[in-house]
Enzyme design. Structure first.
Site, PDB file in Angstrom:
ATOM      1  N   GLY A 131       0.797  -0.855  -0.137  1.00  0.00           N
ATOM      2  CA  GLY A 131       0.059   0.219   0.279  1.00  0.00           C
ATOM      3  C   GLY A 131       1.236   1.852  -0.377  1.00  0.00           C
ATOM      4  O   GLY A 131       1.098   1.957   0.672  1.00  0.00           O
ATOM      5  N   PRO A 135      -5.644   7.453  -3.212  1.00  0.00           N
ATOM      6  CA  PRO A 135      -6.728   8.228  -4.090  1.00  0.00           C
ATOM      7  C   PRO A 135      -6.095   9.255  -4.539  1.00  0.00           C
ATOM      8  O   PRO A 135      -7.018   9.715  -5.850  1.00  0.00           O
ATOM      9  CB  PRO A 135      -7.928   8.111  -3.057  1.00  0.00           C
ATOM     10  N   ARG A 269      -3.932 -15.837 -42.335  1.00  0.00           N
ATOM     11  CA  ARG A 269      -5.120 -15.312 -42.532  1.00  0.00           C
ATOM     12  C   ARG A 269      -5.534 -14.710 -44.366  1.00  0.00           C
ATOM     13  O   ARG A 269      -4.293 -14.411 -44.575  1.00  0.00           O
ATOM     14  CB  ARG A 269      -5.828 -14.348 -42.114  1.00  0.00           C
ATOM     15  N   GLU A 365       3.062   1.511 -11.498  1.00  0.00           N
ATOM     16  CA  GLU A 365       5.210   1.469 -11.145  1.00  0.00           C
ATOM     17  C   GLU A 365       5.587   2.171 -11.637  1.00  0.00           C
ATOM     18  O   GLU A 365       6.908   2.168 -12.125  1.00  0.00           O
ATOM     19  CB  GLU A 365       5.156  -0.799 -11.604  1.00  0.00           C
ATOM     20  N   ASP A 369       5.570   9.250 -18.335  1.00  0.00           N
ATOM     21  CA  ASP A 369       6.150  10.173 -17.843  1.00  0.00           C
ATOM     22  C   ASP A 369       7.065  10.603 -16.303  1.00  0.00           C
ATOM     23  O   ASP A 369       7.836  11.128 -16.612  1.00  0.00           O
ATOM     24  CB  ASP A 369       4.469  11.205 -17.606  1.00  0.00           C
TER      25      ASP A 369
END
Lengths: 386, 265
Positions: A131, A135, A269, A365, A369
């Protein structure tokens, strides 16, 4: 040999490293892939595989002692690659258990904490969660709001954590909080009064993985649950380095799965003139680009693995790999989706699963940026974070 | 108990087989080599017996080119104790007879109480080596076994095999004997990752023909009783036909086709 291996990187691995990789690959193919769609569909993790993964020695594979496998970093990276060739959710599970829950206890815990938790976690009997993100604060964890206030022989924890993999199934959460001595890590056991979790179900990425919110409301934890070796945010970032290293390898696995699927599809295909679409130049260019980028990413991983084994891998080198390889994997998944046409959006093929998963991995992680800024600082010496 | 396991390295079952231009064999470049799946059952069964009977050992024996070492190591990583590879350029082109002869020769001095192997290798599918090894060693044999019970005193083995009509045949053999595994015997374990690291230091020896006391004429291509003339891929299957319509009409159409086109009824 695991495809693609255009530059014969297999030759640079030891027989043991190849065997470790191939063993995990076989496990993924035989036991995970047959059930992946079912779990992706209903947003769940195949919990019955946990003992099997533990038996193999996957959890905390690169840690020494305490019932861990004690593998070298290259082997650990290759394990992550093969897990993520299956699904990023499967690899996330192993990352959170090993790099983000076992590693902090192993690196920052006291002997008693290590003895209590690590052998059980290596056996998969106790699951962990990590943790850090909240938020309101993701990229800037330094500003976290979760606090631990010392009160006698206890700490009182208040705050919330968000986007926590394995949050609802973990027996032990490594929770980072502000204290009077800066940011420290705490072990919070499931069932501690004031500690509750909530699963985030409506998500369209990493659906084979459990994601949760953690809430702490006057949650009293004994002072011996402080990880004594944690000293500031740097300790949390050291865990992320472990995780990012594995993710750099993992992304190669996901990209390889997409590439192989797209190549095989293009060869089968038939569209114009009774010929497979793989015979057309536009398709060949796409495949050539994919293979080139995967090969480059493999080379980055190989060198990074050897650097880490030698104790020479620094955090900005790991950032380069995470940033570069995730961009690669995301692009490869997208191109594979294009090659498959409409087939690229259904679960009959693994592409759309990897495609949506990689959106998370690109962001968690350390976002793309943020890794750019870490590299910017490494290049110029000037941090551009604030 | 001293248990020997015969193991063959074969192409991965997913391999797309290509034939050499001169039809003399398959193209081996780029093939991923694995342990013959039936031999995996044999290794697993040996390990389970070892776990039950203290002091038991498991030795893996293989004949093949140098690369077979890696597959023997897989067995060692699963938990076997030692490995032997018969590797000699003169063995190229050996057939089942020659292979069995060399394998029997290497096992003779080992005095195994039990020899386990797969019922067949999935590459050439001959299913002959185990029986021939048993003959060369003068041992009882139990083939295509999906359940094996070794008596507490280690003197007998009860072997179960499926036979026609869904019945089971139960064989009892005196040990030492050779038992060939069928699918269903067990669920093979994976080599554990720490096991892989330990495998490096387990005893392993490579033996050539000279050391075995065999001559190339006996066991190589020259000693073979069977020569492969050429290899070719099976013809591609014609696509199937789906008969549309209501069941009654479709059945009628099917019978008509079976009668007139396929001429089988």
């Amino acid at each position: 040999m695991r495809e693609p291996d255009f530059y014969l990187l297999d030759e640079l691995l030891t027989p043991e490293e190849r065997m470790v990789r191939d063993t995990v690959a076989t496990f993924v193919e035989r036991e995970f892939l047959p059930k992946v769609n079912e779990h992706f569909d209903k947003v769940s993790f195949p919990m019955e595989l946990v003992p099997r993964m533990a038996e193999l020695g996957i959890f905390g594979a690169n840690l020494k002692g305490y019932g861990c496998a004690g593998m070298n970093d290259m082997s650990y990276g290759l394990i992550m690659q093969e897990l993520e060739r299956g699904d990023s959710g499967l690899r996330s599970f192993a990352t959170v258990q090993g790099a983000l829950s076992m590693f902090p206890i192993w690196a920052f815990g006291n002997e008693e904490q290590k003895q209590k938790w690590l052998p059980r976690m290596a056996r998969g009997e106790a699951l962990g969660a990590f943790g850090l993100t909240e938020p309101d604060f993701g990229s800037n964890p330094k500003a976290m709001r979760t606090r631990a206030r010392k009160s006698g022989k206890k700490y009182i924890l208040n705050g919330a954590k968000m986007w926590i993999t394995n949050g609802t199934i973990a027996e032990i959460a490594v929770v980072w909080a502000q204290t009077e001595q800066g940011i420290r890590g705490f072990l919070v056991e499931k069932g501690t009064p004031g500690f509750t979790t909530h699963e985030i179900k409506q998500k369209y990425s990493l659906r084979c993985s459990i994601t949760a919110e953690l809430f702490f409301e006057d949650c009293e934890i004994p002072e011996e649950n402080l990880l004594p070796g944690t000293k500031g945010l740097g300790s949390a970032l050291a865990c992320l380095d472990q995780a990012r290293f594995g993710i750099s390898f993992g992304s190669v696995g996901a990209a390889a799965a997409c590439f192989i699927c797209a190549r095989d599809y293009a060869l089968k295909r038939i569209q114009f003139g009774g010929k497979p679409i793989a015979s057309h130049q536009l398709m060949q260019e796409k495949l050539a680009d994919m293979l080139t980028e995967i090969t480059k990413a493999q080379l980055v991983c190989f060198r990074l693995g050897r650097l880490k084994e030698a104790g020479k891998a620094n955090w900005s080198q790991i950032s380069l790999a995470k940033r570069s390889n995730l961009r690669m994997a995301r692009d490869v998944a997208r191109t594979a989706r294009e090659i498959l046409g409409a087939a690229g959006i259904v679960l009959d093929f693994p592409v759309i699963r990897h495609f949506t998963n990689l959106e998370s991995v690109y962001t968690y992680e350390g976002t793309h940026d943020i890794h750019t800024l870490i590299l910017g600082q490494a290049i110029t010496g000037i941090p551009a974070f604030e | 108990m001293k248990i020997g396991v015969l193991m063959k390295q074969v192409p991965d079952t997913e391999t797309k087989i290509r034939i050499k231009d001169d039809a003399s064999g398959i193209v081996v470049d780029g093939i991923k080599w694995v342990m013959n799946p039936y031999d995996e059952y044999a290794v697993e069964e040996a390990l389970r017996i070892k776990e039950k009977k203290a002091g038991s050992t498991v030795t893996i024996i293989s004949m093949g080119p140098k690369r077979s070492v890696e597959t023997i190591r897989t067995g060692l990583a699963m938990g076997a104790d030692s490995g032997i590879l018969i590797d000699d350029p003169a063995l190229e082109g050996a057939d089942c007879y020659a292979t069995a002869k060399a394998l029997a020769k290497v096992m003779e001095p080992e005095n195994f109480d039990l020899i386990l192997c797969g019922k067949q290798a999935i590459d050439d599918d001959s299913a002959q080596v185990p029986q021939m090894v048993a003959e060369f060693l003068g041992m009882p044999q139990a083939m295509v076994i999906d359940k094996l019970v070794v008596s507490d005193d280690g003197k007998k083995a009860t072997c179960y095999r499926r036979i026609e009509g869904g019945a089971k045949e139960v064989l009892e053999v005196d040990l030492p004997a050779i038992v060939a595994a069928e699918k269903g015997l067990n669920e093979p374990r994976y080599a554990s990752l720490p096991g892989i690291m330990k495998a490096k230091s387990k005893p392993f020896k490579e033996i050539n023909l000279g050391a075995l006391g065999l001559k190339a004429e006996e066991v190589g291509a020259k000693g073979a009783k069977l020569k492969v003339k050429k290899y070719f891929l099976p013809a591609e299957k014609a696509p199937g036909k789906i008969i549309p319509g209501e069941p009654e009409d479709a059945a009628r159409a099917l019978v008509k086709m079976l009668r007139e086109e396929a001429k089988v009824v």
